[in-house]
Design an enzyme around this catalytic site. Structure first.
Site, short mmCIF file in Angstrom:
data_model
loop_
_atom_site.label_atom_id
_atom_site.label_comp_id
_atom_site.label_asym_id
_atom_site.label_seq_id
_atom_site.Cartn_x
_atom_site.Cartn_y
_atom_site.Cartn_z
N GLU A 61 -3.42 -4.55 -2.83
CA GLU A 61 -3.77 -5.27 -3.80
C GLU A 61 -3.79 -4.80 -5.15
O GLU A 61 -3.66 -5.36 -6.37
CB GLU A 61 -5.23 -5.83 -3.57
N CYS A 113 -10.98 -2.99 -3.70
CA CYS A 113 -10.09 -4.32 -4.28
C CYS A 113 -10.61 -5.35 -4.72
O CYS A 113 -10.22 -5.85 -5.83
CB CYS A 113 -8.81 -4.55 -3.26
N CYS A 143 -10.14 -5.04 0.58
CA CYS A 143 -11.70 -4.12 0.83
C CYS A 143 -12.52 -4.04 -0.34
O CYS A 143 -11.94 -4.83 -1.41
CB CYS A 143 -10.91 -2.78 0.87
N GLU A 172 0.36 5.28 0.53
CA GLU A 172 -0.31 6.26 1.06
C GLU A 172 -0.04 7.77 0.79
O GLU A 172 1.07 7.83 0.12
CB GLU A 172 -0.45 6.28 2.58
N CYS A 179 -4.38 0.89 -2.25
CA CYS A 179 -4.13 -0.52 -1.39
C CYS A 179 -3.02 -1.38 -2.18
O CYS A 179 -2.80 -1.23 -3.51
CB CYS A 179 -5.33 -1.16 -1.54
N ASN A 191 0.86 -1.17 0.13
CA ASN A 191 0.10 -0.08 -0.10
C ASN A 191 0.76 1.27 -0.10
O ASN A 191 2.09 1.33 0.72
CB ASN A 191 -1.16 0.06 1.20
N1 THU Z 1 -5.24 -1.31 2.82
C1 THU Z 1 -4.82 -2.24 1.73
O1 THU Z 1 -3.43 -1.96 1.10
N2 THU Z 1 -5.50 -3.03 1.14
C2 THU Z 1 -6.88 -3.40 1.81
O2 THU Z 1 -7.58 -4.03 1.24
C3 THU Z 1 -7.34 -2.67 2.87
C4 THU Z 1 -6.49 -1.33 3.27
C5 THU Z 1 -4.50 -0.19 3.20
C6 THU Z 1 -4.87 1.22 2.59
C7 THU Z 1 -4.59 2.26 3.75
O3 THU Z 1 -3.00 2.43 3.27
C8 THU Z 1 -4.30 1.29 4.93
O4 THU Z 1 -4.27 -0.26 4.34
C9 THU Z 1 -5.24 1.44 6.19
O5 THU Z 1 -6.45 1.41 5.29
#
Ligand code: THU
Length: 160
Positions: A75, A115, A112, A64, A73, A62
């Site tokens: 994925e 994704c 999520c 940010e 994310c 991920n």
């Molecule tokens: N996140 C992911 O990388 N994948 C997911 O399926 C759920 C959330 C990341 C996004 C963000 O950087 C952190 O987790 C908190 O939500």
């Protein structure tokens, strides 16, 4: 009026060591790339590893952003890279792991909603299921034999 019931199914492994060797290796690569996540805001690091039918493994973590919704994310970082670089390849398997810097993540962390929708697009495009394995930092690993288990009543191109 009528009611319908939709069932979905997962296989649960007690821990990483219970997985077939090939999946352990894929999950270990997801664990390694998870450590490279750029997650200064949530402190929640996610890693994803994809195995393609051409033998390549694609990794993503991920990423940010100070403007929160601009982040992506793990994925989707991985799946979009796979789609961009190897558009003809099929995605066979996907391993996902998440770990928080602030508390130990023992629950399996599922992808999520955004994704799931993105993975669905590729599963439909390639017309073969993608096996998805997901875990926290330690503990149980869930296996879904297809994205469809994670997204009942999915929206896809057939509605367009
Ligand atoms: N996140 C992911 O990388 N994948 C997911 O399926 C759920 C959330 C990341 C996004 C963000 O950087 C952190 O987790 C908190 O939500």
């Amino acid at each position: 009026m009528k009611e319908i019931n939709i069932t979905t199914s997962f296989t649960i492994f007690d821990n990483l060591n219970e997985l077939p060797a090939e999946i352990q290796e894929l999950m270990n690569q997801a664990i390694e790339v998870r450590k490279k996540a750029y997650a200064p805001y949530s402190k929640f690091k996610v890693g994803a590893a994809l195995l393609l039918d051409n033998g390549k493994v694609i990794l993503g973590s991920n990423q940010e952003n100070a403007a929160y919704p601009s982040g992506l994310c793990a994925e989707r970082t991985a799946i979009f890279y796979a789609g961009s670089t190897y558009p003809e390849a099929k995605i066979l398997k996907m391993a996902i792991t998440a770990a928080s810097d602030t508390n130990q993540t023992t629950a399996p962390i599922p992808p999520c909603g955004s994704c799931r929708q993105s993975i669905a697009e590729y599963e439909i495009k390639q017309d073969t299921p993608i096996e998805i394995y997901f875990m926290g930092e330690i503990g149980e690993v869930y296996k879904s034999s297809s994205l469809k288990n994670l997204l009942p009543l999915m929206f896809d191109k057939k509605f367009l």
